[in-house]
Design an enzyme around this catalytic site. Structure first.
Site, short mmCIF file in Angstrom:
data_model
loop_
_atom_site.label_atom_id
_atom_site.label_comp_id
_atom_site.label_asym_id
_atom_site.label_seq_id
_atom_site.Cartn_x
_atom_site.Cartn_y
_atom_site.Cartn_z
N GLU B 300 0.87 -1.20 0.00
CA GLU B 300 0.00 0.00 0.00
C GLU B 300 0.90 1.24 0.00
O GLU B 300 0.75 2.14 0.83
CB GLU B 300 -0.91 -0.02 1.23
CG GLU B 300 -1.75 -1.30 1.34
CD GLU B 300 -2.65 -1.33 2.57
OE1 GLU B 300 -2.23 -0.86 3.64
OE2 GLU B 300 -3.80 -1.81 2.44
N GLU B 316 -5.20 4.90 -1.42
CA GLU B 316 -6.16 4.58 -0.35
C GLU B 316 -6.83 5.86 0.17
O GLU B 316 -6.17 6.89 0.33
CB GLU B 316 -5.39 3.88 0.79
CG GLU B 316 -6.28 3.45 1.92
CD GLU B 316 -5.51 2.73 3.03
OE1 GLU B 316 -4.39 2.21 2.77
OE2 GLU B 316 -6.03 2.70 4.16
N CYS B 396 -10.71 0.81 7.88
CA CYS B 396 -10.06 2.01 8.40
C CYS B 396 -10.57 3.28 7.74
O CYS B 396 -10.63 4.34 8.37
CB CYS B 396 -8.54 1.90 8.21
SG CYS B 396 -8.06 1.40 6.54
#
Lengths: 620, 620
Positions: B300, B316, B396
């Site tokens: 990520e 993200e 998240c």
């Protein structure tokens, strides 16, 4: 590349003089710093003439089969007592390794004696058998020596006993044996080998699915892992029902090649129609401009139609080699300029790029864009090596290339009673039956194609005229002939005797554009000259190559390279521009540019001048 | 979007009315067909008020902290007794779950009581503590109730005991606690929390590397797997020595945000300089035009500079949320129009796109190109969901979005003695100290920005003028003022009292072009209007979108949408062309084209009309 009028003979000379001995050394584990092969040693251990343990892939035997096939072709071109004795030694070892019942596979003999034929899906027994059979047929043809052919005939008989009509309904997890059985049939005249190949082709993908049942039986005892894709093994549905190439590209190509033999032999219109559908899908929706196939490394497979990334590409050398095998067989089903053009595209670009010019380093994956710090490095790019490595643990491609290149004349011509088709322009002399053809010329650098054809009966000659050549002049025995091109071939009749034929075709740099559905090539052009695709390399052009632009209307200049390892090749030069570097990431004005001479070299010659950026599709 | 003059108040109303209750239901496992969260249940089990086993990620607690923080902001805007009692219940459970020594983390309490603080690299104890602290501070600020703040102060004290000056030299494997400790410091006045944050920042990446030693100690007892990248955990070198953002993007952003707090607090010029270097790297070499960060799913993470693929992108939502956190703190270090512009880019595009318009489905990954049959399907694209799913096992992003959106006014203004900076244009009223600011206007659809500012002392006002607005008119109390823009802000002085200020900026469609080094955006343009990035969707345009072209000189027309879920938003229409479909894969002529009206919608609103192709960068 020194002699511009001997493109193929100079390649073949190099393959014989360098590639064949180098690959033998690799198979004998004599290359320093290279991954060991152990392939010959495995046979020696199985034969009891050496000690040790099996090492290598489950399909390691196949490399030896492919290499012997290539070496056999070499012997037909140039005798070589030392090479022949090396091969004879290997064959003697194979004969010793063969079991009493005819079985021959060093992995199973040494590692899993109880596992024979229990895991067709994963374990490549039949694939290895196929390559060894091809080697045996080629060596018999080259030398007349029967030992290897007898060994492989015994093994083929053994497979027939096990999987022939009315027996176990299995088929190879990796197709290849099918086309090899057709070669064995032609070498021995035994029709049962052809029928076994037909059975393998017809059973594949039918219900109940043999590979699914086998996978159930093997639960928990897999070689690599359980069945997760029937497409991968080309067992998802019967070939004759297919219209889209999916799954492992090399498996697909070998299967299609064997199926083309079968369709021709059986005069099977349904199977033939499926193959032409697949040809259309593969060449109109899934082929790189370089004649590469298999867009994704996941399963070394075909991807979605038009999904042809240039950077994360797979395009395995073996897939293009096997595509040429398939193409040759399709040309027997139907003489077609498109098929020959496609075959030539794969041959002159991805296949040739598979080796360096020195014939001792090879690509497995053939990218159309190689990037410093990314190719071979970043997680999604680990497989895209920016330089040819010393050797491979999985070394399927190098001997595959060798056997194709050394048999190139079999792809160049179709000889038949009173007929001669010329598909490719390969310098040198070939005699089949009562016909002898000699070709010379400057192809692919130039378009002056000359033949002398001597035939012992009146012969209808069809010579391919590439679709990209717009101006063509045909001269037969000194007289210009009226060219009538029929599906890509110009036909004329020669009377018994010796004749000279000259075809002048147009070799000049041209642009090609991809279908608008190919998102990876949007707003790009690729340059070609004749059959050759060109590329930019960092060695000649400023990085990053993505910042270079070539307008649609700029002149393209052919220019012979006069230095370095590319000496004698034709480069393409063009006035382009380079977008200027700047600090900002996003701006409201398009980037300004500076004039920049762009230099393109043939794609097959990339990667011969150190690690460098490379790009086939240039932004326009 | 019904009311064009209430962009933010309508979003905030939706977040309060829909997002907050929806996320609570998700945390309580009440959403049908969604992945269970179990986050609140874990606290109940740890508190002994429910039975069962821990479930979820090792950082599941953090979702509750983030949601309480968001809900607390909601309470400051609109009282809601039921919501408050839900929070009070959760807090009471947390207090019961807290151990006598102050420790609070349900994963370790329930699953690994002996593992506390032994695996900082992988196990997110400090990350969870940070989010809970932020929730506690927000809830204290919103309600004046101390229970949660006391709980978290005890935990912070416990961490200080363990890792404070002279104690174990550890630091969070996932930064976040640093900025939370600064909030706790500001809420409590206890400087030791700030010093602990400073310590964490200064220790990180120094030798001997704590995470390397810890990894050695944990050999064979890893949570996910052994240490393979110090970059991933932002521990490869001290922050103050860095000049390139690498590794896990969210970790990096939280670290940078906390470090900016620390640099400001300590007046640390060296640390501050490093942060400005990193800002330049991130925003000039590694930022998507949508304000997304982290180009690769592998870790990520940030990728190579300029390597910004639009299709396999990560970007993200949390990374852009945390970038806004960082930006806000950088604006405290230096008022900078570029920083505020960058902050706004992330906010109006990737952050808002993180949720659907109905506020009950979320993106984790934010592509700039979504493709039918490929995005979410092909192996390299599995992470790029083409539709927002019901919920995430790793959830998240949704509460992170909620807490940012509901505290948007903290990002819009800097209030200081006799000074007011206006960074963002957020409709509504804010009072801090003796200053009350009310903003109204049609932004981002229009550029008419109106403020009433009431101040109890003479005040120097600096209002941001976006770099993309070329024609600006400032009127103060009805009189046109001479605009002097200094580093992106127009300054003027208001005397004590009430004033009206109007700024008219230019909102019209414009093109942006990427740096020529960004190969993914070669020969493409993106359209923007004000801060909004636009995209093509299959719902409005013919597929494939890669076959559409927009010339550099075509007029772009703003047009208000009057139907469907996008009603009230401004679309961009332009006369473009569509390359015609054709059969051949490669041709010598560029594709012919047909005129095609192109329709672009705001990127933040994509994916609200079913599964569809989407593309930000259009070929030119």
């Amino acid at each position: 590349m020194e002699n511009k009028n001997a493109f193929w003979s100079s390649i073949l000379e190099n393959v014989r003089a360098k590639m064949i001995p180098f690959q033998l050394a690799a198979l004998k584990d004599e290359i320093p710093n290279a991954e060991p092969s152990h392939a010959i040693r495995n046979f020696e251990i199985a034969a009891g003439v050496a000690e040790g343990e099996y090492h290598g892939m489950v399909f390691q035997d196949s490399d030896v089969g492919k290499w012997i096939e290539a070496a056999a072709y070499s012997l037909t071109q140039k005798s070589d007592a030392k090479l022949e004795s090396e091969i004879d030694y290997i064959i003697s070892v194979m004969a010793k390794a063969q079991l009493a019942d005819g079985y021959l596979n060093t992995y199973f003999i040494l590692k899993e004696p109880d596992g024979r034929r229990t895991n067709l899906r994963e374990c490549h027994e039949m694939y290895c058998a196929g390559h060894l059979i091809e080697g045996a047929v080629a060596y018999f043809d080259a030398t007349g020596k029967r030992e290897f052919l007898d060994v492989m005939t015994r093994f083929a008989d053994h497979i027939y006993e096990e999987f022939g009509p009315g027996k176990k309904a299995g088929y190879p997890g990796h197709p290849e044996l099918e086309l090899a059985l057709y070669k064995l049939y032609h070498a021995t005249g035994e029709a049962k080998y052809a029928r076994l190949a037909d059975l393998f082709i017809d059973r594949r993908g039918t219900e109940p699915n043999y590979l699914v049942s086998e996978n159930e039986r093997n639960k928990g005892r897999y070689h690599w892992g359980g069945l997760d894709s029937l497409e991968y093994t080309q067992a998802h549905k019967p070939l004759r029902e297919q219209d889209r190439a999916v799954g492992h590209a090399v498996r697909a190509m070998y299967l299609y090649a064997g199926a083309a033999d079968s369709a021709l032999s059986r005069n099977d219109a349904e199977l033939s129609a499926a193959l032409f559908r697949l040809w259309d899908n593969v060449t109109k929706k899934q082929m790189y401009v370089t004649g590469g196939f298999g867009a994704t490394r996941h399963g070394e497979a075909f991807a979605e139609d038009y999904e042809l990334p240039n950077d994360t590409v797979y395009a395995e050398t073996c897939a293009s080699v096997a595509f040429v095998f398939w193409a040759r067989r399709m040309l027997k089903l139907k003489r077609s300029g498109k098929i020959a053009d496609d075959m030539e595209r794969a041959l002159y670009n991805t296949v040739l790029a598979g080796s360096n010019l020195n014939m001792d380093r090879y690509f497995y994956v053939n990218p159309l864009e190689a990037l410093p710090c990314i190719s071979g490095e970043s997680p999604d790019y680990k497989h895209v090596l920016p330089e040819r490595p010393p050797w491979f643990g999985c070394a399927c491609c190098p001997p595959n290339m060798a056997r194709l290149l050394l048999s190139i004349n079999d792809y160049a011509y179709t000889f038949a009673d009173g007929k001669l088709d010329i598909h490719l322009y390969v310098d040198g002399t070939v005699t089949r039956g009562g016909t002898t053809v000699t070709h010379s010329g400057d192809y692919p650098w130039g378009g002056s194609l000359n033949w002398t054809i001597e035939c012992d009966s009146d012969t209808d000659v069809s010579v391919r005229v590439p679709s990209w050549s717009k101006e063509n002049t045909l001269t037969v025995d000194g007289t210009e002939a009226n060219i009538v091109v029929n599906d890509g071939y110009a036909g004329f009749r020669l009377s018994k005797g010796a004749h000279t034929v000259n075809l002048s075709i147009e070799i000049k740099p041209r642009r090609v554009y991809a279908n608008p559905k190919v998102r990876a090539d949007s707003n790009c052009a690729a340059l070609m000259t004749g059959p050759l695709v060109y590329c930019l390399e960092g060695a000649d052009n400023p990085s990053p190559l993505c910042a270079l632009r070539l307008a649609d209307d700029t002149a393209l200049h052919a220019e012979v390279i006069r230095e370095g390892v590319l000496d004698g090749m034709t480069a393409i030069k063009a006035d382009g521009k380079r977008l200027n570097p700047r600090d900002e990431l996003y701006t409201e004005e398009p980037a300004e540019s500076t004039a920049q001479t762009l230099t393109f070299i043939p794609y097959f010659a990339w990667g011969n001048r150190g690690r460098t950026e490379m790009r086939v599709w240039i932004n326009i």
